[in-house]
Write a protein that holds these residues in place. Structure first.
Motif, short mmCIF file in Angstrom:
data_model
loop_
_atom_site.label_atom_id
_atom_site.label_comp_id
_atom_site.label_asym_id
_atom_site.label_seq_id
_atom_site.Cartn_x
_atom_site.Cartn_y
_atom_site.Cartn_z
N SER A 12 76.36 -19.19 34.52
CA SER A 12 76.09 -18.57 34.52
C SER A 12 74.74 -19.04 34.35
N ARG A 13 73.49 -19.29 34.97
CA ARG A 13 71.90 -20.01 34.79
C ARG A 13 71.06 -18.88 34.03
N ALA A 16 72.97 -13.49 36.62
CA ALA A 16 73.46 -12.87 37.43
C ALA A 16 75.01 -12.87 37.79
N THR A 17 75.21 -13.86 37.01
CA THR A 17 77.03 -14.24 37.51
C THR A 17 78.14 -13.56 35.99
N SER A 57 78.19 -19.18 39.40
CA SER A 57 76.66 -18.87 40.96
C SER A 57 76.52 -20.39 41.41
N LEU A 58 76.51 -20.10 42.69
CA LEU A 58 76.52 -21.30 43.54
C LEU A 58 74.65 -21.75 43.41
N TYR A 59 74.09 -23.31 43.22
CA TYR A 59 72.91 -23.50 43.47
C TYR A 59 73.11 -24.54 44.11
N ALA A 60 72.21 -24.58 45.94
CA ALA A 60 72.01 -25.64 46.34
C ALA A 60 73.36 -26.10 46.88
N GLY A 61 74.56 -24.58 47.14
CA GLY A 61 75.64 -25.14 47.67
C GLY A 61 76.53 -26.09 47.05
N SER A 124 71.70 -12.09 42.62
CA SER A 124 70.69 -11.49 42.46
C SER A 124 69.55 -12.27 42.08
#
Ligand SMILES: Cc1cc2nc3c(=O)[nH]c(=O)nc-3n(C[C@H](O)[C@H](O)[C@H](O)COP(=O)(O)O)c2cc1C
Length: 167
Positions: A12-13, A16-17, A57-61, A124
């Protein structure tokens, strides 16, 4: 109390995750499992666990590098345990409306680890999420908390029932 130990690990960054992982851990504890929730970076050895739930989490796919490295680092032991993977990202209701398949790197991990299932949960972005893009999205009314506790808990209880059935 079921004596099975379940690890719920997350990449998680901005938290949220981590929140999703903590809900999964809570639901599994309600089901009687000894569930431990840990950041993926802190997972050194999964041998002390009977099952593992790993999410990112997903960032830029792309799936969280922390979750991906955790899967890679522990591959030889994860392969011999029941594993569930999850992703969190969409900041809209799409994850509620249809099943969102894993991104390619996660699909490869599913295969390598023989993971049981994958789920994508809404993510989120709020005013407190750091970063210029997040701030701009919130400013343009595109933020929100799309984590659906009911769906997260239902998935966790489903994992719990599979683990209990395998006892
Ligand atoms: C710059 C940026 C890129 C993002 N890219 C994606 C994406 O490709 N797919 C997606 O579903 N969500 C994407 N998101 C949404 C995040 O995955 C979501 O906010 C998530 O809940 C973040 O979780 P974390 O706080 O645990 O890192 C993005 C968010 C930001 C700020």
């Amino acid at each position: 109390m079921n004596s099975k130990r379940v690890l719920v690990a997350y990449g998680s960054r901005h938290g949220a995750t981590a929140g999703i992982a903590s809900e999964i851990g809570k639901a599994l504890r309600e089901d009687g499992f000894d569930a431990v929730v840990l950041p993926a970076d802190d997972v050194e050895d999964v041998r002390g666990f009977d099952a593992v739930v790993l999410g990112g989490s997903l960032y830029a796919g792309h799936w969280s590098g922390k979750a991906l490295h955790c899967a890679e680092r522990n591959e030889q032991y994860l392969k011999h345990r029941p594993v569930w993977l999850f992703s969190s990202g969409p900041v809209d209701s799409s994850a509620e409306q249809h099943e969102i398949p894993p991104v390619p790197a996660v699909a490869r991990q599913m295969e390598r680890l023989g993971a049981r299932e994958h789920a994508t949960f809404g993510g989120s972005i709020t005013a407190s999420t750091p970063g210029l893009i997040a701030k701009a999205l919130v400013r343009h009314g595109k933020g929100g908390d799309f984590r659906n506790s009911e769906r997260i808990q239902a998935w966790a209880h489903h994992i719990g029932s599979e683990l209990a059935a395998a006892a």
